[in-house]
Write an enzyme that holds these catalytic residues in place. Sequence first.
Site, PDB file in Angstrom:
ATOM      1  N   HIS A   1      94.972  32.431  41.927  1.00 18.34           N
ATOM      2  CA  HIS A   1      95.593  31.348  41.153  1.00 18.34           C
ATOM      3  C   HIS A   1      97.110  31.369  41.301  1.00 18.34           C
ATOM      4  O   HIS A   1      97.818  30.784  40.482  1.00 18.34           O
ATOM      5  CB  HIS A   1      95.172  31.460  39.686  1.00 18.34           C
ATOM      6  CG  HIS A   1      93.693  31.290  39.507  1.00 18.34           C
ATOM      7  ND1 HIS A   1      93.069  30.064  39.595  1.00 18.34           N
ATOM      8  CD2 HIS A   1      92.709  32.194  39.315  1.00 18.34           C
ATOM      9  CE1 HIS A   1      91.770  30.219  39.444  1.00 18.34           C
ATOM     10  NE2 HIS A   1      91.522  31.513  39.269  1.00 18.34           N
TER      11      HIS A   1
ATOM     12  N   ARG B   1     114.491  62.872  26.329  1.00 18.73           N
ATOM     13  CA  ARG B   1     114.452  61.619  25.575  1.00 18.73           C
ATOM     14  C   ARG B   1     115.219  60.506  26.292  1.00 18.73           C
ATOM     15  O   ARG B   1     115.058  59.333  25.956  1.00 18.73           O
ATOM     16  CB  ARG B   1     115.067  61.833  24.186  1.00 18.73           C
ATOM     17  CG  ARG B   1     114.265  62.763  23.308  1.00 18.73           C
ATOM     18  CD  ARG B   1     115.066  63.223  22.110  1.00 18.73           C
ATOM     19  NE  ARG B   1     115.388  62.140  21.198  1.00 18.73           N
ATOM     20  CZ  ARG B   1     114.666  61.801  20.137  1.00 18.73           C
ATOM     21  NH1 ARG B   1     113.577  62.472  19.856  1.00 18.73           N
ATOM     22  NH2 ARG B   1     115.035  60.818  19.352  1.00 18.73           N
TER      23      ARG B   1
ATOM     24  N   TRP C   1     122.232  57.596  24.499  1.00 21.24           N
ATOM     25  CA  TRP C   1     121.603  56.587  25.352  1.00 21.24           C
ATOM     26  C   TRP C   1     122.305  55.278  24.971  1.00 21.24           C
ATOM     27  O   TRP C   1     122.106  54.748  23.883  1.00 21.24           O
ATOM     28  CB  TRP C   1     120.110  56.521  25.054  1.00 21.24           C
ATOM     29  CG  TRP C   1     119.315  55.715  26.030  1.00 21.24           C
ATOM     30  CD1 TRP C   1     118.878  56.120  27.262  1.00 21.24           C
ATOM     31  CD2 TRP C   1     118.826  54.385  25.852  1.00 21.24           C
ATOM     32  NE1 TRP C   1     118.142  55.110  27.847  1.00 21.24           N
ATOM     33  CE2 TRP C   1     118.104  54.042  27.010  1.00 21.24           C
ATOM     34  CE3 TRP C   1     118.935  53.444  24.820  1.00 21.24           C
ATOM     35  CZ2 TRP C   1     117.490  52.804  27.168  1.00 21.24           C
ATOM     36  CZ3 TRP C   1     118.335  52.211  24.977  1.00 21.24           C
ATOM     37  CH2 TRP C   1     117.617  51.911  26.152  1.00 21.24           C
TER      38      TRP C   1
ATOM     39  N   GLU D   1      98.292  50.193  33.811  1.00 19.70           N
ATOM     40  CA  GLU D   1      98.883  51.525  33.612  1.00 19.70           C
ATOM     41  C   GLU D   1      99.352  52.113  34.952  1.00 19.70           C
ATOM     42  O   GLU D   1     100.421  52.712  35.028  1.00 19.70           O
ATOM     43  CB  GLU D   1      97.859  52.429  32.921  1.00 19.70           C
ATOM     44  CG  GLU D   1      98.290  53.866  32.707  1.00 19.70           C
ATOM     45  CD  GLU D   1      99.609  54.033  31.965  1.00 19.70           C
ATOM     46  OE1 GLU D   1     100.137  53.065  31.405  1.00 19.70           O
ATOM     47  OE2 GLU D   1     100.151  55.156  32.002  1.00 19.70           O
TER      48      GLU D   1
ATOM     49  N   GLU E   1     107.945  52.893  37.121  1.00 24.71           N
ATOM     50  CA  GLU E   1     108.936  53.586  36.300  1.00 24.71           C
ATOM     51  C   GLU E   1     109.445  54.872  36.931  1.00 24.71           C
ATOM     52  O   GLU E   1     110.599  55.236  36.720  1.00 24.71           O
ATOM     53  CB  GLU E   1     108.442  53.833  34.870  1.00 24.71           C
ATOM     54  CG  GLU E   1     107.337  54.826  34.728  1.00 24.71           C
ATOM     55  CD  GLU E   1     106.901  55.026  33.286  1.00 24.71           C
ATOM     56  OE1 GLU E   1     107.750  55.002  32.399  1.00 24.71           O
ATOM     57  OE2 GLU E   1     105.683  55.199  33.055  1.00 24.71           O
TER      58      GLU E   1
ATOM     59  N   ASN F   1     121.782  58.660  15.585  1.00 20.43           N
ATOM     60  CA  ASN F   1     120.699  58.031  16.357  1.00 20.43           C
ATOM     61  C   ASN F   1     120.247  56.823  15.548  1.00 20.43           C
ATOM     62  O   ASN F   1     119.932  56.961  14.363  1.00 20.43           O
ATOM     63  CB  ASN F   1     119.553  59.032  16.544  1.00 20.43           C
ATOM     64  CG  ASN F   1     118.345  58.398  17.217  1.00 20.43           C
ATOM     65  OD1 ASN F   1     118.458  57.366  17.879  1.00 20.43           O
ATOM     66  ND2 ASN F   1     117.191  59.003  17.049  1.00 20.43           N
ATOM     67  N   GLY F   2     120.233  55.649  16.184  1.00 20.71           N
ATOM     68  CA  GLY F   2     119.866  54.427  15.468  1.00 20.71           C
ATOM     69  C   GLY F   2     120.857  53.329  15.803  1.00 20.71           C
ATOM     70  O   GLY F   2     121.650  53.469  16.754  1.00 20.71           O
TER      71      GLY F   2
ATOM     72  N   LYS G   1     112.587  58.570  26.433  1.00 22.19           N
ATOM     73  CA  LYS G   1     111.250  59.019  26.072  1.00 22.19           C
ATOM     74  C   LYS G   1     110.824  58.463  24.721  1.00 22.19           C
ATOM     75  O   LYS G   1     109.703  58.028  24.536  1.00 22.19           O
ATOM     76  CB  LYS G   1     111.230  60.549  26.034  1.00 22.19           C
ATOM     77  CG  LYS G   1     109.887  61.157  25.649  1.00 22.19           C
ATOM     78  CD  LYS G   1     108.871  60.927  26.746  1.00 22.19           C
ATOM     79  CE  LYS G   1     107.516  61.509  26.441  1.00 22.19           C
ATOM     80  NZ  LYS G   1     106.465  60.928  27.294  1.00 22.19           N
TER      81      LYS G   1
ATOM     82  N   CYS H   1     118.853  58.438  21.881  1.00 18.21           N
ATOM     83  CA  CYS H   1     119.798  59.470  21.451  1.00 18.21           C
ATOM     84  C   CYS H   1     119.082  60.656  20.816  1.00 18.21           C
ATOM     85  O   CYS H   1     118.050  60.497  20.172  1.00 18.21           O
ATOM     86  CB  CYS H   1     120.754  58.892  20.419  1.00 18.21           C
ATOM     87  SG  CYS H   1     121.632  57.447  21.017  1.00 18.21           S
TER      88      CYS H   1
ATOM     89  N   LYS I   1     103.224  53.081  35.795  1.00 14.52           N
ATOM     90  CA  LYS I   1     103.581  54.457  36.170  1.00 14.52           C
ATOM     91  C   LYS I   1     104.344  54.460  37.480  1.00 14.52           C
ATOM     92  O   LYS I   1     105.361  55.109  37.618  1.00 14.52           O
ATOM     93  CB  LYS I   1     102.293  55.280  36.277  1.00 14.52           C
ATOM     94  CG  LYS I   1     102.358  56.682  35.833  1.00 14.52           C
ATOM     95  CD  LYS I   1     102.228  56.936  34.347  1.00 14.52           C
ATOM     96  CE  LYS I   1     103.052  56.073  33.466  1.00 14.52           C
ATOM     97  NZ  LYS I   1     102.782  56.204  32.058  1.00 14.52           N
TER      98      LYS I   1
HETATM   99  C1  F6R Z   1     105.558  54.865  29.983  1.00 10.50           C
HETATM  100  C2  F6R Z   1     105.896  55.308  28.645  1.00 10.50           C
HETATM  101  C3  F6R Z   1     106.253  54.283  27.637  1.00 10.50           C
HETATM  102  C4  F6R Z   1     105.705  54.684  26.257  1.00 10.50           C
HETATM  103  C5  F6R Z   1     106.209  53.707  25.191  1.00 10.50           C
HETATM  104  C6  F6R Z   1     105.628  54.019  23.824  1.00 10.50           C
HETATM  105  O1  F6R Z   1     105.189  55.925  30.789  1.00 10.50           O
HETATM  106  O2  F6R Z   1     105.909  56.482  28.369  1.00 10.50           O
HETATM  107  O3  F6R Z   1     105.831  53.016  28.006  1.00 10.50           O
HETATM  108  O4  F6R Z   1     104.312  54.675  26.319  1.00 10.50           O
HETATM  109  O5  F6R Z   1     107.605  53.773  25.123  1.00 10.50           O
HETATM  110  O6  F6R Z   1     105.969  55.298  23.408  1.00 10.50           O
HETATM  111  P1  F6R Z   1     105.174  56.014  22.259  1.00 10.50           P
HETATM  112  O7  F6R Z   1     103.808  56.282  22.740  1.00 10.50           O
HETATM  113  O8  F6R Z   1     105.955  57.268  21.994  1.00 10.50           O
HETATM  114  O9  F6R Z   1     105.168  55.090  21.082  1.00 10.50           O
END
Ligand code: F6R
Length: 610
Positions: free
Chosen positions: A507, A27, A74, A484, A491, A100-101, A605, A2, A488
């Site tokens: 395995h 976000r 959200w 990673e 997602e 937010n929360g 985000k 949010c 990527k």
């Molecule tokens: C993936 C991504 C998330 C963030 C995770 C932590 O591309 O962006 O996995 O890395 O939510 O977020 P931060 O770094 O803001 O704590």
Amino acid sequence: MCGIIGFTGRRGCAGFLLEGLERLEYRGYDSAGVAFARPQGLVLEKAVGRIANLRTVVEKSREDAFAGIGHTRWATHGCPSIENAHPHCDAARTVAVVHNGIIENYGLLKEQLQRQGVRFVSETDTEVIAQLLGFYYDTDMPTTLRRVLPMLEGSYALGVLDARAPGTLYCARRRSPLLIGQGEGEMYIASDVAALVEHTRTVYPMEEDTIAALTPQGMQVCTLEGRAVCLAPMHITWDAAAARKGGYAHFMLKEICEQPQVLQDTLEHYADLARGCIRREAMPFTPEQARALSEVTIAACGTAYHACMMGKALLEKLAGVRTTAEIASEYRYAPVCDGAPENAVFLAVSQSGETADTLAALRKAKAQGMRTIAMSNVIGASIAREAGTVVYTLAGPEIAVASTKAYLAQVLLFELIALDLAHLRGRLTDAQLKEALAELGRLPEQAAAILARREVVESFARRNRACHDVFFIGRLMDYTTSLEAALKLKEVSYLHSEAYAAGELKHGTIALIDEETLVVGIATQPEILEKTYANLQEVHARGAYLLLIGTPPRTLVAPDCEVWSMEGASWRTAPLLATIYAQLLAYYTALQHGCDIDKPRNLAKSVTVE
Ligand code: F6R
């Protein structure tokens, strides 16, 4: 997660609120709404889906409100719908709230109010706050907030309007971020800097358990006990252009392409490349602390956790410091062993600096008496303020939900910290440090060379459009890059992708390999190259088609194996360069599939709730 925006000033604020909400879109959200305090009373407008939908509703209402609040939701409690979208009101429609929360005891509070005859219209925890503020209203809003907020368990950043004081904007925070911004004769609130940077560079991060009343003339802030508080101002260094797309089709591509500059900025800030030494004053360890350091625990979530795994590899390999990389959401609930080891350090890594689990992990380490360090990309974020020491990554605003440039900045900063520790602990001579920094100094140019070849990646993504399952394999640091790369890809393109330590395949997972599977081998670390090539050979023999990112073998693993290499790279720089290829692969695959690249479904985000 949010997002909150709010305004009080001497002009109509509909435009300000809508633009602010658009800046918070990244976000993640599924509905949005605004409330205006007009002389005739509160007006609420809401829409499900994009802010564009909200715009069509709001533009019908007049620009005669000088105070307002807005929200991107959200969904947590209740599906995305008009009823559940914020702002929420009390029964008399005199109080409007954005939140937010998460309010953990909202069920109990709701039942108590319902028993007293209060009728609820939504399924949200937030409506409980609005109804409580209406039900217990006493004298004025700050007094009422001081009475109601102690009843809430959980986390909140709140923006509140009261029809009885239409020119005043109220706000409060506990464990969720909220900034107050100061403009010329107007005041703002927002969940993050991105929403305010066009209007002001002066922001005040709200402190825990504080309440503020904002008018065009300024602000009055107090604790829940009513004690006056003076918030410390912070200067935003990002310029407004950094938060715009600047000609790129997507923020993700823009941010991938910004990486040579991010690497250069990070190197220059933390090292003196001309003299071949680390800038002592920028580092989180004094020489005494470096020598005494017994072990390091690093914790984070998602991509930042992968940076922690890289950090572990580098701290152990270069500095010889025993290091554990922890998933923050696990670490926060894991049993505590007796006594924190002396001279142990806890390091929290976060792009946003607001991730709820990472913050909780940091607080747990602090409670155990460990020295805490934050690595944050956002100046003044909660994690940065709560840790004993902070080091900033210099990636600039990262707007696309998928983290790219922040990851590279985190890994490079780990490398520089590890080199500094290695040097201070006597494992690296001055000359060796100089040589290592010279290698890293070539990184921005090498990164730019990969970006210049991005049509190769695009063409591969086009040719492999029909592929459904992708496995990334590698060993040691290449395994982390595989994790990673797989994250990527899944997602942003929603393709099924997994990462495996290359030696683990046989395995169990090798059973899944067939002619439809793409296997991407990451091979950058000289000591294990041959092993990874052998694993690629095994999956090729079972039908998989191959892509190799890294050092090509003398004889090709398979005749049709695509190879993306990085000229002149060393073991130090190659994992970062391989990551850039992986980011481009994710981006162009998502483009082929027509995905909403900057705002992938279900993702947020800044994950400010657990
Ligand atoms: C993936 C991504 C998330 C963030 C995770 C932590 O591309 O962006 O996995 O890395 O939510 O977020 P931060 O770094 O803001 O704590």
